[in-house]
Design an enzyme around this catalytic site. Structure first.
Site, short mmCIF file in Angstrom:
data_model
loop_
_atom_site.label_atom_id
_atom_site.label_comp_id
_atom_site.label_asym_id
_atom_site.label_seq_id
_atom_site.Cartn_x
_atom_site.Cartn_y
_atom_site.Cartn_z
N THR A 24 0.84 -1.21 0.00
CA THR A 24 0.00 0.00 0.00
C THR A 24 0.87 1.27 0.00
N LEU A 26 3.05 4.50 0.24
CA LEU A 26 4.38 4.89 -0.26
C LEU A 26 5.22 3.67 -0.63
N ARG A 74 6.98 -8.09 13.21
CA ARG A 74 7.31 -8.25 14.64
C ARG A 74 7.76 -9.67 14.95
N PHE A 104 -0.96 6.35 15.05
CA PHE A 104 -2.22 7.08 15.19
C PHE A 104 -1.97 8.24 16.13
N SER A 112 -3.18 2.94 26.25
CA SER A 112 -2.87 1.78 27.08
C SER A 112 -1.43 1.37 26.76
N TYR A 154 9.91 14.00 12.55
CA TYR A 154 9.89 14.13 14.02
C TYR A 154 10.79 13.10 14.70
N LYS A 169 10.58 5.51 15.52
CA LYS A 169 11.35 6.10 14.42
C LYS A 169 12.72 6.59 14.90
N GLY A 196 8.12 14.40 4.77
CA GLY A 196 7.05 15.22 5.34
C GLY A 196 5.73 14.63 4.88
C1 HXC Z 1 -5.73 4.98 21.00
C2 HXC Z 1 -5.55 2.93 19.96
C3 HXC Z 1 -5.89 3.51 18.71
C4 HXC Z 1 -6.15 4.92 18.68
C5 HXC Z 1 -5.56 1.39 18.41
N1 HXC Z 1 -5.37 1.61 19.72
N2 HXC Z 1 -5.87 2.53 17.78
N3 HXC Z 1 -5.48 3.65 21.09
N4 HXC Z 1 -6.06 5.60 19.84
N5 HXC Z 1 -6.45 5.55 17.54
C6 HXC Z 1 -5.05 0.64 20.75
C7 HXC Z 1 -6.11 -0.44 20.87
O1 HXC Z 1 -7.18 -0.02 21.70
C8 HXC Z 1 -5.30 -1.59 21.52
O2 HXC Z 1 -5.08 -1.38 22.88
C9 HXC Z 1 -3.94 -1.44 20.84
O3 HXC Z 1 -3.85 -0.08 20.37
C10 HXC Z 1 -3.77 -2.39 19.66
O4 HXC Z 1 -4.84 -2.12 18.75
P1 HXC Z 1 -5.30 -3.17 17.67
O5 HXC Z 1 -6.37 -2.53 16.86
O6 HXC Z 1 -5.57 -4.49 18.29
O7 HXC Z 1 -3.94 -3.34 16.82
P2 HXC Z 1 -3.71 -3.88 15.37
O8 HXC Z 1 -4.94 -4.51 14.81
O9 HXC Z 1 -2.45 -4.66 15.41
O10 HXC Z 1 -3.49 -2.53 14.50
C11 HXC Z 1 -2.32 -1.78 14.64
C12 HXC Z 1 -2.58 -0.27 14.49
C13 HXC Z 1 -3.38 0.01 13.17
C14 HXC Z 1 -1.24 0.44 14.53
C15 HXC Z 1 -3.47 0.18 15.66
O11 HXC Z 1 -3.61 1.42 13.05
C16 HXC Z 1 -2.63 -0.47 11.95
O12 HXC Z 1 -2.78 -1.64 11.55
N6 HXC Z 1 -1.79 0.39 11.30
C17 HXC Z 1 -0.98 0.01 10.14
C18 HXC Z 1 -0.90 1.09 9.12
C19 HXC Z 1 -0.57 2.48 9.63
O13 HXC Z 1 -0.72 2.80 10.82
N7 HXC Z 1 -0.21 3.36 8.68
C20 HXC Z 1 0.07 4.75 8.95
C21 HXC Z 1 1.51 4.98 8.96
S1 HXC Z 1 1.69 6.71 8.78
P3 HXC Z 1 -5.99 -2.12 24.02
O14 HXC Z 1 -5.40 -1.67 25.30
O15 HXC Z 1 -7.40 -1.64 23.78
O16 HXC Z 1 -5.82 -3.59 23.77
C22 HXC Z 1 3.05 7.28 9.51
C23 HXC Z 1 3.31 8.71 9.06
C24 HXC Z 1 4.09 9.53 10.01
O17 HXC Z 1 3.72 6.63 10.23
C25 HXC Z 1 4.27 10.99 9.64
C26 HXC Z 1 3.21 11.68 8.91
C27 HXC Z 1 3.53 13.08 8.46
P1 NAP Z 2 0.45 2.76 4.86
O1 NAP Z 2 -0.05 2.64 3.47
O2 NAP Z 2 -0.49 2.53 5.98
O3 NAP Z 2 1.69 1.78 5.00
C1 NAP Z 2 2.01 1.04 6.14
C2 NAP Z 2 2.25 -0.39 5.73
O4 NAP Z 2 2.79 -1.12 6.85
C3 NAP Z 2 0.98 -1.12 5.30
O5 NAP Z 2 1.17 -1.67 4.01
C4 NAP Z 2 0.80 -2.23 6.34
O6 NAP Z 2 0.29 -3.41 5.71
C5 NAP Z 2 2.23 -2.42 6.84
N1 NAP Z 2 2.28 -2.97 8.19
C6 NAP Z 2 1.71 -2.47 9.32
N2 NAP Z 2 1.94 -3.28 10.36
C7 NAP Z 2 2.70 -4.31 9.89
C8 NAP Z 2 3.26 -5.47 10.47
N3 NAP Z 2 3.10 -5.74 11.78
N4 NAP Z 2 3.98 -6.31 9.69
C9 NAP Z 2 4.13 -6.06 8.36
N5 NAP Z 2 3.64 -4.98 7.76
C10 NAP Z 2 2.92 -4.11 8.51
O7 NAP Z 2 1.07 4.21 5.12
P2 NAP Z 2 2.17 5.07 4.33
O8 NAP Z 2 1.80 6.47 4.50
O9 NAP Z 2 2.40 4.53 2.96
O10 NAP Z 2 3.48 4.82 5.21
C11 NAP Z 2 4.65 4.18 4.71
C12 NAP Z 2 5.85 4.64 5.49
O11 NAP Z 2 6.05 6.04 5.29
C13 NAP Z 2 5.76 4.45 7.00
O12 NAP Z 2 7.01 4.07 7.51
C14 NAP Z 2 5.40 5.82 7.50
O13 NAP Z 2 5.78 6.03 8.83
C15 NAP Z 2 6.22 6.66 6.54
N6 NAP Z 2 5.81 8.05 6.45
C16 NAP Z 2 4.65 8.38 5.80
C17 NAP Z 2 4.34 9.72 5.67
C18 NAP Z 2 3.10 10.16 4.95
O14 NAP Z 2 2.82 11.36 4.92
N7 NAP Z 2 2.36 9.27 4.31
C19 NAP Z 2 5.16 10.70 6.24
C20 NAP Z 2 6.32 10.32 6.90
C21 NAP Z 2 6.64 8.98 6.98
P3 NAP Z 2 -0.64 -4.50 6.46
O15 NAP Z 2 -1.75 -3.74 7.09
O16 NAP Z 2 -1.03 -5.44 5.36
O17 NAP Z 2 0.25 -5.19 7.47
#
Ligand code: HXC
Ligand code: NAP
Length: 289
Positions: A24, A26, A74, A104, A112, A154, A169, A196
């Site tokens: 997905t 980037l 992980r 998030f 938690s 950050y 990070k 960014g």
């Molecule tokens: C508070 C939260 C929460 C939220 C989840 N939790 N979301 N707490 N606020 N928004 C808590 C849950 O209640 C739970 O705690 C624990 O986190 C684990 O949640 P799960 O849903 O069971 O986890 P999981 O299904 O493994 O999902 C992981 C995830 C989810 C990180 C929560 O968002 C995910 O799958 N993300 C992957 C993709 C992603 O995040 N992409 C964005 C990257 S962008 P409890 O205590 O209730 O059990 C990025 C850009 C940075 O990094 C810079 C931008 C400019």
């Molecule tokens: P994204 O589409 O949500 O990408 C995150 C990817 O990580 C997903 O494909 C997800 O796939 C995978 N992932 C999450 N948990 C995982 C796990 N436990 N094991 C294996 N894969 C896992 O978001 P994105 O914006 O493209 O982000 C990509 C990278 O860019 C990240 O490192 C993010 O921090 C960085 N970044 C993004 C921005 C921005 O503005 N978009 C800015 C700065 C940095 P599954 O759900 O299938 O596991």
């Protein structure tokens, strides 16, 4: 210009590249460009269905070869499995892109300990798991491999409301700088990019949800006045993993339109002062001895 590919044809010909989270956002965009430059691609993340769809689309769009393997970064045994399957298919794996992340926004005191763990484990543990597995393999086989990690700006500055991500990070930043020196004697390079804002569904849905989208519009914070285009990050990433950057190691390149520096400079919000106000201020200040 910045929306076009930059490197020469075949700049990554013969290289095999693992992208974590490559199904997905980037990761997908960078992977597409690596394929266009002649690389073989291995994409891995938790969702096999998402990976399979992306692999099929990318192979069709570029004519390249893509292997999709489910893996939770992980879990070290799953990481080793990706590497083993990659070697089985392509003979060798040359490059690792640590891109998978979880994130998030939340006031930290509302989290938690499991919420803290989930983000740090995906970002930091996931990156060191893959880096360790690749490093052991490259050193044993005498392969001059390259790691590129995707950080955020950050990681330098810290940021409230995304503290688990900052911890993850920043840890990857420390690992990059440390191993760049330790593994240089094996010819292994480690670098990072710090993007960014680049619009993706994954990041935007978790960091800029609709109710706050207008108020926190990132284009208002970026001195260059826009968000990033995926191709310009892909261009930088391709250069950083290619042999054109052979003398760069241990570095972190920001690609953010000046966003983090704008926040850092004490007087950088003076762009709000209008020319008329400057006329008035100048008259006022020039009189002071
Ligand atoms: C508070 C939260 C929460 C939220 C989840 N939790 N979301 N707490 N606020 N928004 C808590 C849950 O209640 C739970 O705690 C624990 O986190 C684990 O949640 P799960 O849903 O069971 O986890 P999981 O299904 O493994 O999902 C992981 C995830 C989810 C990180 C929560 O968002 C995910 O799958 N993300 C992957 C993709 C992603 O995040 N992409 C964005 C990257 S962008 P409890 O205590 O209730 O059990 C990025 C850009 C940075 O990094 C810079 C931008 C400019
Ligand atoms: P994204 O589409 O949500 O990408 C995150 C990817 O990580 C997903 O494909 C997800 O796939 C995978 N992932 C999450 N948990 C995982 C796990 N436990 N094991 C294996 N894969 C896992 O978001 P994105 O914006 O493209 O982000 C990509 C990278 O860019 C990240 O490192 C993010 O921090 C960085 N970044 C993004 C921005 C921005 O503005 N978009 C800015 C700065 C940095 P599954 O759900 O299938 O596991």
């Amino acid at each position: 210009m910045h929306t076009q590919g930059m490197l020469r044809d075949n700049a990554l010909k013969g290289k095999t590249i693992i992208i974590t989270g490559g199904g997905t956002g980037l990761g997908r965009s960078m992977g597409k460009y690596f394929l266009e430059l002649g690389a073989n691609l291995i994409i891995c993340s938790r969702k096999q269905d998402v990976l399979d769809k992306t692999a099929k689309e990318l192979a069709k769009e570029t004519g390249g070869s893509v292997l999709a393997i489910a893996c939770d970064v992980r879990k070290y045994d799953e990481v080793e499995n990706v590497l083993a399957k990659g070697i089985e298919k392509y003979g060798q794996v040359d490059i690792l892109l640590n891109n998978a992340a979880g994130n998030f926004i939340s006031p930290t005191e509302r989290l938690s300990h499991r919420a803290f763990d989930v983000v740090v484990d995906i970002v930091l543990k996931g990156s060191y798991n893959f880096t360790l597995a690749m490093g052991k393999y490259w050193i044993e086989k005498k392969i001059k491999g390259t790691v590129l990690s995707v950080l955020t700006t950050y990681a330098f500055t810290g940021s409230g409301w995304v503290v688990p991500s900052v911890c993850g990070k920043s840890g990857v930043l420390g690992m990059t700088k440390s191993l760049a020196v330790e593994w240089a004697r094996h010819g292994i390079r480690l670098n990072a990019v710090a993007p960014g804002p680049f619009p993706t569904e994954g990041a935007w849905s978790r960091l800029l949800p609709d109710p706050i989208k207008e108020e926190f519009d990132p284009t208002k914070k970026v001195p260059l006045g826009r968000v990033g285009d995926h191709q310009e990050l892909a261009n930088l990433a391709a250069y950083m993993v290619s042999e054109y950057s052979a003398y760069i190691t241990g570095d972190i390149i920001s690609i953010d339109g000046g966003e983090w520096l704008k926040g850092a400079g004490q007087f950088n919000n003076m762009d709000k002062v209008t020319p008329e106000m400057w006329d008035m201020l100048e008259t006022f200040m020039k009189g002071k001895k």
